[in-house]
Design an enzyme around this catalytic site. Structure first.
Site, PDB file in Angstrom:
ATOM      1  N   SER A  13       2.475  11.808  -5.118  1.00 31.13           N
ATOM      2  CA  SER A  13       1.305  12.493  -4.563  1.00 31.13           C
ATOM      3  C   SER A  13       1.191  13.915  -5.107  1.00 31.13           C
ATOM      4  O   SER A  13       0.156  14.306  -5.655  1.00 31.13           O
ATOM      5  CB  SER A  13       1.417  12.574  -3.031  1.00 31.13           C
ATOM      6  OG  SER A  13       1.680  11.314  -2.473  1.00 31.13           O
ATOM      7  N   GLY A  14       2.256  14.694  -4.959  1.00 30.52           N
ATOM      8  CA  GLY A  14       2.211  16.109  -5.340  1.00 30.52           C
ATOM      9  C   GLY A  14       2.162  16.314  -6.843  1.00 30.52           C
ATOM     10  O   GLY A  14       1.364  17.117  -7.344  1.00 30.52           O
ATOM     11  N   GLU A  33       7.450  10.369 -15.225  1.00 28.21           N
ATOM     12  CA  GLU A  33       7.633   9.489 -14.070  1.00 28.21           C
ATOM     13  C   GLU A  33       8.591   8.362 -14.472  1.00 28.21           C
ATOM     14  O   GLU A  33       8.369   7.676 -15.466  1.00 28.21           O
ATOM     15  CB  GLU A  33       6.289   8.921 -13.586  1.00 28.21           C
ATOM     16  CG  GLU A  33       6.395   7.859 -12.511  1.00 28.21           C
ATOM     17  CD  GLU A  33       7.225   8.275 -11.286  1.00 28.21           C
ATOM     18  OE1 GLU A  33       6.852   9.234 -10.599  1.00 28.21           O
ATOM     19  OE2 GLU A  33       8.266   7.614 -11.025  1.00 28.21           O
ATOM     20  N   THR A  40       5.984   7.511  -3.698  1.00 30.75           N
ATOM     21  CA  THR A  40       6.302   6.842  -2.434  1.00 30.75           C
ATOM     22  C   THR A  40       5.048   6.369  -1.713  1.00 30.75           C
ATOM     23  O   THR A  40       4.962   5.234  -1.257  1.00 30.75           O
ATOM     24  CB  THR A  40       7.074   7.830  -1.521  1.00 30.75           C
ATOM     25  OG1 THR A  40       8.220   8.291  -2.231  1.00 30.75           O
ATOM     26  CG2 THR A  40       7.502   7.170  -0.226  1.00 30.75           C
ATOM     27  N   CYS A  41       4.078   7.274  -1.590  1.00 28.73           N
ATOM     28  CA  CYS A  41       2.890   6.979  -0.776  1.00 28.73           C
ATOM     29  C   CYS A  41       2.178   5.715  -1.255  1.00 28.73           C
ATOM     30  O   CYS A  41       1.890   4.825  -0.471  1.00 28.73           O
ATOM     31  CB  CYS A  41       1.949   8.177  -0.830  1.00 28.73           C
ATOM     32  SG  CYS A  41       0.458   7.945   0.123  1.00 28.73           S
ATOM     33  N   CYS A  46       2.714   5.198   2.653  1.00 28.49           N
ATOM     34  CA  CYS A  46       1.451   5.197   3.407  1.00 28.49           C
ATOM     35  C   CYS A  46       0.551   3.995   3.141  1.00 28.49           C
ATOM     36  O   CYS A  46       0.096   3.340   4.089  1.00 28.49           O
ATOM     37  CB  CYS A  46       0.624   6.441   3.079  1.00 28.49           C
ATOM     38  SG  CYS A  46       1.531   7.860   2.463  1.00 28.49           S
ATOM     39  N   TYR A  97      -4.255   5.900 -11.110  1.00 32.72           N
ATOM     40  CA  TYR A  97      -3.509   7.155 -11.316  1.00 32.72           C
ATOM     41  C   TYR A  97      -3.329   7.429 -12.808  1.00 32.72           C
ATOM     42  O   TYR A  97      -3.467   8.564 -13.264  1.00 32.72           O
ATOM     43  CB  TYR A  97      -2.140   7.090 -10.608  1.00 32.72           C
ATOM     44  CG  TYR A  97      -2.199   7.568  -9.184  1.00 32.72           C
ATOM     45  CD1 TYR A  97      -1.626   8.785  -8.815  1.00 32.72           C
ATOM     46  CD2 TYR A  97      -2.840   6.824  -8.201  1.00 32.72           C
ATOM     47  CE1 TYR A  97      -1.703   9.241  -7.515  1.00 32.72           C
ATOM     48  CE2 TYR A  97      -2.920   7.262  -6.899  1.00 32.72           C
ATOM     49  CZ  TYR A  97      -2.352   8.473  -6.551  1.00 32.72           C
ATOM     50  OH  TYR A  97      -2.431   8.929  -5.266  1.00 32.72           O
ATOM     51  N   ALA A 113      13.695  12.237 -16.049  1.00 34.80           N
ATOM     52  CA  ALA A 113      13.730  13.583 -16.617  1.00 34.80           C
ATOM     53  C   ALA A 113      14.746  14.449 -15.885  1.00 34.80           C
ATOM     54  O   ALA A 113      14.989  14.246 -14.697  1.00 34.80           O
ATOM     55  CB  ALA A 113      12.348  14.220 -16.517  1.00 34.80           C
ATOM     56  N   GLY A 177      14.707   5.879  15.109  1.00 36.38           N
ATOM     57  CA  GLY A 177      13.685   6.093  16.127  1.00 36.38           C
ATOM     58  C   GLY A 177      12.570   7.008  15.663  1.00 36.38           C
ATOM     59  O   GLY A 177      11.763   7.474  16.460  1.00 36.38           O
ATOM     60  N   GLU A 183       6.953   2.380  13.174  1.00 35.08           N
ATOM     61  CA  GLU A 183       5.839   1.698  12.510  1.00 35.08           C
ATOM     62  C   GLU A 183       6.260   0.316  12.019  1.00 35.08           C
ATOM     63  O   GLU A 183       5.558  -0.679  12.224  1.00 35.08           O
ATOM     64  CB  GLU A 183       5.336   2.536  11.327  1.00 35.08           C
ATOM     65  CG  GLU A 183       4.604   3.780  11.782  1.00 35.08           C
ATOM     66  CD  GLU A 183       4.106   4.641  10.623  1.00 35.08           C
ATOM     67  OE1 GLU A 183       3.157   5.408  10.836  1.00 35.08           O
ATOM     68  OE2 GLU A 183       4.683   4.566   9.519  1.00 35.08           O
ATOM     69  N   ALA A 342      -0.613  11.145  12.091  1.00 34.61           N
ATOM     70  CA  ALA A 342      -0.758   9.893  12.852  1.00 34.61           C
ATOM     71  C   ALA A 342       0.500   9.064  12.684  1.00 34.61           C
ATOM     72  O   ALA A 342       1.214   9.193  11.691  1.00 34.61           O
ATOM     73  CB  ALA A 342      -1.965   9.111  12.350  1.00 34.61           C
ATOM     74  N   HIS A 437     -21.102   8.310  23.769  1.00 35.90           N
ATOM     75  CA  HIS A 437     -20.806   7.314  24.783  1.00 35.90           C
ATOM     76  C   HIS A 437     -21.244   5.933  24.330  1.00 35.90           C
ATOM     77  O   HIS A 437     -22.328   5.809  23.752  1.00 35.90           O
ATOM     78  CB  HIS A 437     -21.553   7.686  26.079  1.00 35.90           C
ATOM     79  CG  HIS A 437     -21.177   6.821  27.230  1.00 35.90           C
ATOM     80  ND1 HIS A 437     -19.930   6.871  27.826  1.00 35.90           N
ATOM     81  CD2 HIS A 437     -21.879   5.854  27.870  1.00 35.90           C
ATOM     82  CE1 HIS A 437     -19.890   5.987  28.808  1.00 35.90           C
ATOM     83  NE2 HIS A 437     -21.053   5.362  28.860  1.00 35.90           N
TER      84      HIS A 437
END
Ligand SMILES: Cc1cc2nc3c(=O)[nH]c(=O)nc-3n(C[C@H](O)[C@H](O)[C@H](O)COP(=O)(O)OP(=O)(O)OC[C@H]3O[C@@H](n4cnc5c(N)ncnc54)[C@H](O)[C@@H]3O)c2cc1C
Length: 455
Positions: A13-14, A33, A40-41, A46, A97, A113, A177, A183, A342, A437
């Site tokens: 991601s970063g 890479e 990971t994401c 995610c 990507y 690397a 935990g 999840e 979340a 509503h």
């Protein structure tokens, strides 16, 4: 002198965001890479997790449909199809990507690397070993799951393996935990596994609001997850029944799969940090200052490898601030207060701002608003699911400083309120906002009576 203005190690991601942003600002950028692009994401975090969470929610949806007049024949779940569909989508994202990097002119180097010194990177690619010189180096190597040294630890798997299990685990024991443990317990329970969750703490989800923790623990148990709190594992061993998880209190559990989700550590092994003189903290986390600069001025680090706030949007935000500082106007900032988050348990948790305990500590007098109810949807189903919402208000300024929800799509609801809270919204502003509503979210603007104001 330099082959590149910026050499990024890690295409998660970063790293990808920093590389693209720097290249868009005219920098000559390389990115290394060692595994799949997206980190990971995209590959084991995610995205696949949320896809599997959607899959798991269908179990409830089929049950609930009956109350709305639908006759659903006994649904059958095909694990192999879900895995194949997920793999196809992740491969598509890996390609996206790659195109994004190519589109901005970033040189992609496939391989492991390591730092040689503050301006030199050594990389082992299919074409052989290469040395590159760079004006700046960015370490964005993320984190990796860690399993404690217990007897039989080789029998455990980590979250990285959960997406491709074969066969589907009829019995799953989750150790841990935190949010990843909770999840996966929810997901596999929804998909049909018999799930036990063993956690050494008194309650799940340390760091979240205590009432949220107690409420979700109740919901997890109501969904059939066997919660073993204040319980720790002493060993794992294979016997005729499966993998036996020995508990400290003499009891034991048996699983087809044992997931250890007890923590993640920074991915720094073999990165050459010592050689280059980059200082590290607990568990090897790379130490950075407020500008993501390490102890070596030309070397920077962002994201999970710095072991601060380990979330994709934070890694992205840090990447953008850094690229802007090194190659742009240097005007971007990332504020770590009021970061919403979340947890994709069933039901979901959404939260932004302070927990009640933190708010009392920081603001002194706080007013607490709370509601718990059966959502409209479940008035026609047989589900016992309930929704929980809580607001914390700083009594001195009337500012809403904590907002917590356990309920369907809590992340979606909380994201919107996070904007208001970031803007400093007071309870009076919440009260003056007209609700939509009938929704769950409207409860956040209609909570009138405080539960109490602390002294
Ligand atoms: C199961 C799970 C669920 C998650 N769910 C969420 C969620 O719902 N929401 C959320 O915001 N966050 C979630 N996260 C956290 C999120 O995935 C991370 O915060 C984010 O990926 C961190 O990005 P990063 O760039 O720091 O590192 P990463 O995305 O981990 O990327 C690091 C990359 O560096 C590469 N690399 C490492 N060392 C080298 C080397 N020496 N040479 C070359 N390449 C190297 C790795 O192969 C990897 O691709 C989840 C994490 C997990 C494990």
């Amino acid at each position: 002198m330099h082959d590149f203005d910026l050499f990024v190690i890690g295409g998660g991601s970063g790293g990808v965001r920093a590389a693209r942003m720097a290249a868009q600002r005219g920098a000559r950028v390389a990115l290394a890479e060692a595994a799949a692009l997206g980190g990971t994401c995209v590959n084991v975090g995610c995205i696949p997790k949320k896809l599997y969470s959607y899959a798991a929610h269908y179990a409830h949806d089929f049950e609930d449909a009956e109350g709305f007049g639908w006759n659903v024949q006994a649904p059958r779940f095909d694990w192999a199809r879900l895995k194949a569909n997920r793999a196809r989508e992740i491969a598509r994202l890996n390609g996206v990507y790659e195109q994004l990097l190519a589109g901005t002119g970033v040189t992609l180097l496939r391989g492991w690397a390591q730092l040689v010194d503050g301006h030199t990177v050594d990389i082992e690619t299919a074409a052989g070993r290469q040395h590159y010189r760079a004006r700046h180096i960015l370490l964005a190597t993320g984190g990796t799951p860690s399993v404690p040294a217990i007897a039989g630890r080789e029998l455990a798997v980590t979250s990285d393996s959960m997406f491709d299990l074969d066969p589907f685990p009829r019995r799953l024991v989750v150790v841990g935990g935190g949010y990843i443990a909770c999840e996966f317990a929810s997901i596999f329970r929804g998909l049909g596994s018999q799930v036990s969750l063993v956690h050494r703490g008194e309650q799940v989800l340390r760091g979240f609001d205590d009432e949220v923790r107690a409420f979700i623990a109740g919901e997890l148990a109501r969904n059939g997850i066997d919660l073993r709190l204040a319980s720790s594992v002493t060993s794992l061993a294979r016997d005729a029944e499966g993998i036996r998880v020995q508990l400290a209190d003499d009891g034991s559990l048996v699983g087809d799969v044992v997931l250890y989700a007890t923590g993640r550590i920074p991915n720094v092994n073999g990165l050459g940090l010592e050689a280059a003189g980059v200082k590290q903290g607990k568990d090897g986390a790379i130490l950075v200052d407020g500008h993501y600069q390490t102890s070596v001025p030309s070397v920077h680090a962002i994201g999970d490898v710095t072991a601060r706030v380990q979330l994709t949007p934070v890694a992205l935000g840090e990447a953008m601030v850094l690229a802007d500082r090194l190659f742009g106007q240097g005007r971007r900032r990332l504020d770590y207060e009021f970061i919403p988050t979340a947890v994709f348990t069933h039901p979901n948790i959404g939260t932004v701002g302070y927990t009640e305990a933190q708010a009392r500590e920081k603001f002194g007098r706080i007013t607490v608003f709370r509601t718990e109810f059966k959502p409209l949807r479940h008035t026609l189903t047989r589900s016992g699911e309930r929704t929980f919402m809580k607001l914390l208000v700083d009594a001195a300024t009337d500012r809403v400083v904590g907002l917590h929800m356990v309920g369907p799509d809590a992340g979606e609801v909380v994201q919107g309120f996070a904007v208001a809270m970031k803007a400093g919204a007071t309870k009076a502003v919440f009260d003056a906002t007209v609700g939509i509503h009938p929704t769950l979210a409207e409860e956040f603007v209609t909570m009138r009576e405080p539960v109490f104001t602390s002294s």
